[in-house]
Write a protein that holds these residues in place. Structure first.
Motif, PDB file in Angstrom:
ATOM      1  N   ASP A 149      61.553  57.791  93.333  1.00  0.00           N
ATOM      2  CA  ASP A 149      61.213  56.879  92.413  1.00  0.00           C
ATOM      3  C   ASP A 149      59.639  56.121  93.444  1.00  0.00           C
ATOM      4  O   ASP A 149      59.154  56.300  92.434  1.00  0.00           O
ATOM      5  N   SER A 150      59.660  56.420  93.852  1.00  0.00           N
ATOM      6  CA  SER A 150      58.337  56.028  95.047  1.00  0.00           C
ATOM      7  C   SER A 150      57.346  56.784  94.192  1.00  0.00           C
ATOM      8  O   SER A 150      56.243  56.515  94.297  1.00  0.00           O
ATOM      9  N   HIS A 151      57.941  57.339  95.067  1.00  0.00           N
ATOM     10  CA  HIS A 151      56.796  59.037  93.971  1.00  0.00           C
ATOM     11  C   HIS A 151      55.835  58.881  92.670  1.00  0.00           C
ATOM     12  O   HIS A 151      55.466  58.861  92.419  1.00  0.00           O
ATOM     13  N   LYS A 152      57.272  58.895  92.723  1.00  0.00           N
ATOM     14  CA  LYS A 152      56.748  57.820  90.298  1.00  0.00           C
ATOM     15  C   LYS A 152      55.660  57.265  90.142  1.00  0.00           C
ATOM     16  O   LYS A 152      55.079  57.422  89.252  1.00  0.00           O
ATOM     17  N   GLY A 153      55.893  55.995  91.067  1.00  0.00           N
ATOM     18  CA  GLY A 153      54.980  55.563  90.727  1.00  0.00           C
ATOM     19  C   GLY A 153      53.698  55.054  91.773  1.00  0.00           C
ATOM     20  O   GLY A 153      51.755  54.982  90.399  1.00  0.00           O
ATOM     21  N   ILE A 154      53.695  56.461  92.460  1.00  0.00           N
ATOM     22  CA  ILE A 154      52.494  56.317  92.828  1.00  0.00           C
ATOM     23  C   ILE A 154      51.519  57.755  92.069  1.00  0.00           C
ATOM     24  O   ILE A 154      50.269  57.126  91.717  1.00  0.00           O
ATOM     25  N   ILE A 155      52.544  58.662  91.064  1.00  0.00           N
ATOM     26  CA  ILE A 155      52.279  59.470  90.264  1.00  0.00           C
ATOM     27  C   ILE A 155      51.049  58.695  89.428  1.00  0.00           C
ATOM     28  O   ILE A 155      50.449  59.044  88.610  1.00  0.00           O
ATOM     29  N   ILE A 156      52.217  57.749  88.441  1.00  0.00           N
ATOM     30  CA  ILE A 156      51.545  56.775  87.386  1.00  0.00           C
ATOM     31  C   ILE A 156      50.553  56.385  88.124  1.00  0.00           C
ATOM     32  O   ILE A 156      49.019  56.025  87.406  1.00  0.00           O
ATOM     33  N   GLY A 157      50.580  55.949  89.086  1.00  0.00           N
ATOM     34  CA  GLY A 157      49.227  54.823  89.601  1.00  0.00           C
ATOM     35  C   GLY A 157      48.957  53.419  89.309  1.00  0.00           C
ATOM     36  O   GLY A 157      49.903  52.843  88.108  1.00  0.00           O
ATOM     37  N   LYS A 158      48.536  52.727  89.315  1.00  0.00           N
ATOM     38  CA  LYS A 158      48.327  51.421  88.569  1.00  0.00           C
ATOM     39  C   LYS A 158      47.368  51.044  86.986  1.00  0.00           C
ATOM     40  O   LYS A 158      46.993  51.969  87.462  1.00  0.00           O
ATOM     41  N   GLY A 159      48.891  50.993  86.216  1.00  0.00           N
ATOM     42  CA  GLY A 159      48.295  51.124  84.651  1.00  0.00           C
ATOM     43  C   GLY A 159      47.895  51.168  84.030  1.00  0.00           C
ATOM     44  O   GLY A 159      47.280  52.404  83.555  1.00  0.00           O
ATOM     45  N   GLY A 160      48.583  53.348  84.996  1.00  0.00           N
ATOM     46  CA  GLY A 160      48.566  54.232  84.305  1.00  0.00           C
ATOM     47  C   GLY A 160      47.226  55.460  85.368  1.00  0.00           C
ATOM     48  O   GLY A 160      47.303  56.210  84.105  1.00  0.00           O
ATOM     49  N   SER A 161      46.612  54.573  86.075  1.00  0.00           N
ATOM     50  CA  SER A 161      44.845  55.010  86.141  1.00  0.00           C
ATOM     51  C   SER A 161      45.447  56.763  86.990  1.00  0.00           C
ATOM     52  O   SER A 161      44.582  57.145  86.937  1.00  0.00           O
ATOM     53  N   MET A 162      46.208  56.694  87.807  1.00  0.00           N
ATOM     54  CA  MET A 162      46.740  57.881  88.226  1.00  0.00           C
ATOM     55  C   MET A 162      46.854  59.690  87.310  1.00  0.00           C
ATOM     56  O   MET A 162      46.185  60.350  87.698  1.00  0.00           O
ATOM     57  N   LEU A 163      47.612  58.617  86.826  1.00  0.00           N
ATOM     58  CA  LEU A 163      48.244  60.365  85.832  1.00  0.00           C
ATOM     59  C   LEU A 163      46.911  59.953  84.763  1.00  0.00           C
ATOM     60  O   LEU A 163      46.817  61.245  84.498  1.00  0.00           O
ATOM     61  N   LYS A 164      45.866  59.386  84.824  1.00  0.00           N
ATOM     62  CA  LYS A 164      45.101  59.761  84.009  1.00  0.00           C
ATOM     63  C   LYS A 164      44.135  60.272  84.564  1.00  0.00           C
ATOM     64  O   LYS A 164      43.540  61.240  84.057  1.00  0.00           O
ATOM     65  N   LYS A 165      43.809  59.822  85.462  1.00  0.00           N
ATOM     66  CA  LYS A 165      43.457  60.569  86.664  1.00  0.00           C
ATOM     67  C   LYS A 165      43.532  62.202  86.566  1.00  0.00           C
ATOM     68  O   LYS A 165      42.423  63.225  85.806  1.00  0.00           O
ATOM     69  N   ILE A 166      44.400  62.747  86.753  1.00  0.00           N
ATOM     70  CA  ILE A 166      45.292  63.735  86.764  1.00  0.00           C
ATOM     71  C   ILE A 166      45.316  64.317  85.103  1.00  0.00           C
ATOM     72  O   ILE A 166      45.159  65.405  85.475  1.00  0.00           O
TER      73      ILE A 166
END
Length: 303
Positions: free
Chosen positions: A240-257
């Protein structure tokens, strides 16, 4: 078909992160295998095709790095790599330029001594050392094994890579084409798209997370009008902790990927792409036979 047309299967082996995928992409002339500085980037055996209408056809197998397995996914990857050694006509073994042969290289040497396949030693990353040191590295390895050829090169910069096709054809038999001349890979488009998304995740994420991710394509469909391909994909992680990192703050990491992946997928498919990404947790999936198979890592695949 020309009477002097040659064909055969060639595998690239070596420890993780030694440059196998970079070299294969260089020889093929386009990007098929994903590359990353993180180990365990290549998980499946990726087949690409080099065709020279006059000389012949080389089918390259880029295998996962041979390493000491820590889980069932690791065991699967090592089994794929080691089984391939017996099934090909020629082995390209990539090593880094060094006078020290470590435990990982010695493990590979043991495997090579058990097969009769000719081996070309490739000392990669020569752009990182002084030219006058290279002969010493060649001597170090020549004392350990009788190689068919030894080639120092830089796959990243394309230095000395142009001589490889000639050398490879020297060790192949006369025979027919396995694939038509326009084929570059036997990888399904969906699998390459999933691998591109995984590569962009590897580049963007923390050190400890990438090993534990897989990507599945839920939907990939071209719209009837407008020439846009809709792709829905899920990034699988183990915690679950990884999920949060992959999504990122406000979805920023997922948007970047998603943004980085979409750019490369559009180049690969030569089409506009609407990419939607989700993240799911599947705890310890790398130790589950069912999930490993479900995510496309199959031991029983044919050569």
């Amino acid at each position: 078909m020309e009477a002097d047309f040659k064909s055969g299967f060639v595998t690239l082996i070596g420890r993780p992160n030694v440059g196998k995928s970079t070299l294969m992409n260089r020889l093929i002339g386009q990007k098929i295998a994903i590359t990353s500085k993180k180990p365990q980037t290549t998980r499946n055996r990726i087949q690409t095709v080099y065709t020279d209408e006059l000389r012949g056809q080389i089918v390259f197998l880029d295998t996962p790095g041979i390493h000491k397995a820590k889980n069932k996914l690791g065991e699967y990857m090592v089994n794929v790599a080691e089984r391939t050694l017996r099934e090909v006509d020629l082995i390209l073994w990539l090593v880094e330029p060094s006078n020290f042969i470590g435990a990982g290289e010695r493990h590979i040497l043991e495997k090579l001594r058990k097969v009769n396949t000719p081996v070309i030693l490739i000392i990669n990353k020569t752009d990182t050392v002084k030219k006058e040191e290279i002969l010493g590295f060649i001597d170090t390895y020549r004392r350990e094994y009788e190689f068919a050829e030894v080639v120092p090169l830089s796959a990243l910069r394309g230095e000395n890579t142009e001589i490889l096709p000639d050398l490879i054809f020297k060790y192949l038999s006369y025979g027919p084409m396995f694939y038509d001349e326009d084929t570059v890979t036997d990888q399904p488009e969906r699998q390459i798209v999933a691998e591109i998304i995984r590569e962009k995740s590897l580049h963007a994420l923390e050190e400890e997370i990438p090993h534990g991710i897989a990507v599945t394509i839920e939907r990939m469909k071209e719209r009837a009008k407008g020439g846009i391909i809709d792709i829905d994909a899920t990034i699988i992680c183990e915690r679950d902790s990884h999920k949060g990192i992959i999504i990122g703050k406000g979805g920023s990491m997922l948007k970047k990927i998603g943004s980085n992946a979409r750019f490369e997928i559009e180049r690969f498919l030569d089409s506009k792409v609407n990419l939607k990404l989700w993240v799911k947790v599947k705890k310890d999936w790398r130790d589950s036979d069912f999930l490993i198979k479900n995510f496309g890592y199959r031991q029983d695949e044919e050569c």
